[in-house]
Design a protein around this motif. Structure first.
Motif, short mmCIF file in Angstrom:
data_model
loop_
_atom_site.label_atom_id
_atom_site.label_comp_id
_atom_site.label_asym_id
_atom_site.label_seq_id
_atom_site.Cartn_x
_atom_site.Cartn_y
_atom_site.Cartn_z
N GLN A 3 0.86 -1.19 0.00
CA GLN A 3 0.00 0.00 0.00
C GLN A 3 0.89 1.23 0.00
N LEU A 4 0.53 2.21 -0.83
CA LEU A 4 1.36 3.39 -1.03
C LEU A 4 0.57 4.65 -0.71
N GLY A 5 1.25 5.63 -0.13
CA GLY A 5 0.61 6.90 0.18
C GLY A 5 1.55 8.05 -0.07
N GLU A 6 1.19 8.97 -0.97
CA GLU A 6 2.02 10.11 -1.30
C GLU A 6 1.71 11.30 -0.40
N SER A 7 2.70 12.14 -0.23
CA SER A 7 2.53 13.41 0.49
C SER A 7 3.55 14.40 -0.03
N GLY A 8 3.36 15.67 0.31
CA GLY A 8 4.33 16.69 -0.02
C GLY A 8 3.93 17.60 -1.16
N GLY A 9 2.80 17.34 -1.79
CA GLY A 9 2.37 18.22 -2.86
C GLY A 9 1.92 19.56 -2.34
N GLY A 10 1.68 20.49 -3.27
CA GLY A 10 1.22 21.80 -2.86
C GLY A 10 1.29 22.79 -4.00
N LEU A 11 1.11 24.06 -3.64
CA LEU A 11 1.15 25.16 -4.61
C LEU A 11 2.45 25.93 -4.41
N VAL A 12 3.22 26.05 -5.48
CA VAL A 12 4.48 26.78 -5.42
C VAL A 12 4.60 27.68 -6.64
N GLN A 13 5.51 28.63 -6.57
CA GLN A 13 5.77 29.49 -7.71
C GLN A 13 6.86 28.90 -8.61
N ALA A 92 0.46 18.89 -12.08
CA ALA A 92 -0.20 17.60 -12.31
C ALA A 92 -0.46 16.93 -10.96
N VAL A 93 -1.20 15.84 -11.02
CA VAL A 93 -1.28 14.95 -9.88
C VAL A 93 -0.13 13.94 -10.02
N TYR A 94 0.64 13.81 -8.96
CA TYR A 94 1.80 12.93 -8.97
C TYR A 94 1.48 11.64 -8.21
N TYR A 95 1.81 10.52 -8.84
CA TYR A 95 1.54 9.21 -8.27
C TYR A 95 2.85 8.44 -8.10
N CYS A 96 2.95 7.70 -7.01
CA CYS A 96 4.04 6.73 -6.91
C CYS A 96 3.46 5.35 -7.18
N ALA A 97 4.32 4.47 -7.64
CA ALA A 97 3.89 3.13 -8.02
C ALA A 97 5.00 2.13 -7.74
N ALA A 98 4.59 0.90 -7.47
CA ALA A 98 5.53 -0.18 -7.20
C ALA A 98 5.32 -1.29 -8.21
N GLY A 99 6.41 -1.83 -8.71
CA GLY A 99 6.32 -2.92 -9.67
C GLY A 99 7.52 -3.83 -9.57
N ASP A 110 2.25 -2.55 -10.38
CA ASP A 110 1.17 -3.32 -9.76
C ASP A 110 0.40 -2.54 -8.70
N TYR A 111 1.07 -1.63 -8.02
CA TYR A 111 0.44 -0.91 -6.91
C TYR A 111 0.63 0.57 -7.09
N TRP A 112 -0.41 1.33 -6.73
CA TRP A 112 -0.42 2.77 -6.91
C TRP A 112 -0.91 3.48 -5.66
N GLY A 113 -0.35 4.67 -5.44
CA GLY A 113 -0.88 5.53 -4.40
C GLY A 113 -2.07 6.32 -4.92
N GLN A 114 -2.61 7.15 -4.06
CA GLN A 114 -3.81 7.92 -4.39
C GLN A 114 -3.47 9.22 -5.12
N GLY A 115 -2.22 9.61 -5.10
CA GLY A 115 -1.79 10.81 -5.80
C GLY A 115 -1.73 12.03 -4.90
N THR A 116 -0.89 12.98 -5.27
CA THR A 116 -0.78 14.25 -4.57
C THR A 116 -0.67 15.37 -5.61
N GLN A 117 -1.42 16.44 -5.40
CA GLN A 117 -1.48 17.52 -6.39
C GLN A 117 -0.27 18.44 -6.25
N VAL A 118 0.35 18.72 -7.38
CA VAL A 118 1.41 19.72 -7.46
C VAL A 118 0.95 20.79 -8.45
N THR A 119 0.93 22.03 -7.97
CA THR A 119 0.53 23.14 -8.81
C THR A 119 1.64 24.19 -8.80
N VAL A 120 2.10 24.55 -9.99
CA VAL A 120 3.17 25.54 -10.12
C VAL A 120 2.60 26.76 -10.82
#
Length: 122
Positions: A3-13, A92-99, A110-120
């Motif tokens: 099981q995968l869970g992303e974090s750290g996304g956000g809005l940056v310049q 974009a929405v960024y996803y991590c994945a395991a294979g 095979d396995y994917w996280g739920q994604g984290t939004q990155v906005t620039v």
């Protein structure tokens, strides 16, 4: 199973940095190749970076080469994506994945996280 869970996304310049993290559950994390993918609105999911199970091999999309760095800490069951010199087109929405195989194709993972939004913003 992983099981995968992303974090750290956000809005940056434009020009700023972000570091994404992907925490994995399970005791087999160190046996999986890990990848980061992204998907912008109206576009297909695209490869960003990957790292081999032991962390010895990395590969990047041409669009991020020299700006992004993928790394992993198998003791912490975590993979990272350091993103520097961010551009609006990185939004974009960024996803991590395991294979089991180290590829750039999302269908090989095979396995994917739920994604984290990155906005620039420009």
């Amino acid at each position: 199973q992983v099981q995968l869970g992303e974090s750290g996304g956000g809005l940056v310049q434009t020009g700023n940095s972000l570091r994404l993290s992907c925490a994995a559950s399970g005791r087999t994390f160190s046996t999986y190749s890990m990848g980061w993918f992204r998907q912008a609105p109206g576009k297909e999911r695209e490869f960003v970076a990957r790292i081999s199970a032991a962390g010895l091999i990395t590969q990047y999309a041409d669009s991020v080469k020299g700006r992004f760095t993928i790394s992993r800490d198998n003791a912490q069951n975590t993979v990272y994506l350091q993103m520097n010199s961010l551009k609006p087109e990185d939004t974009a929405v960024y996803y991590c994945a395991a294979g089991r195989y180290g590829t750039t194709s999302p269908i090989q993972y095979d396995y994917w996280g739920q994604g984290t939004q990155v906005t620039v913003s420009s």
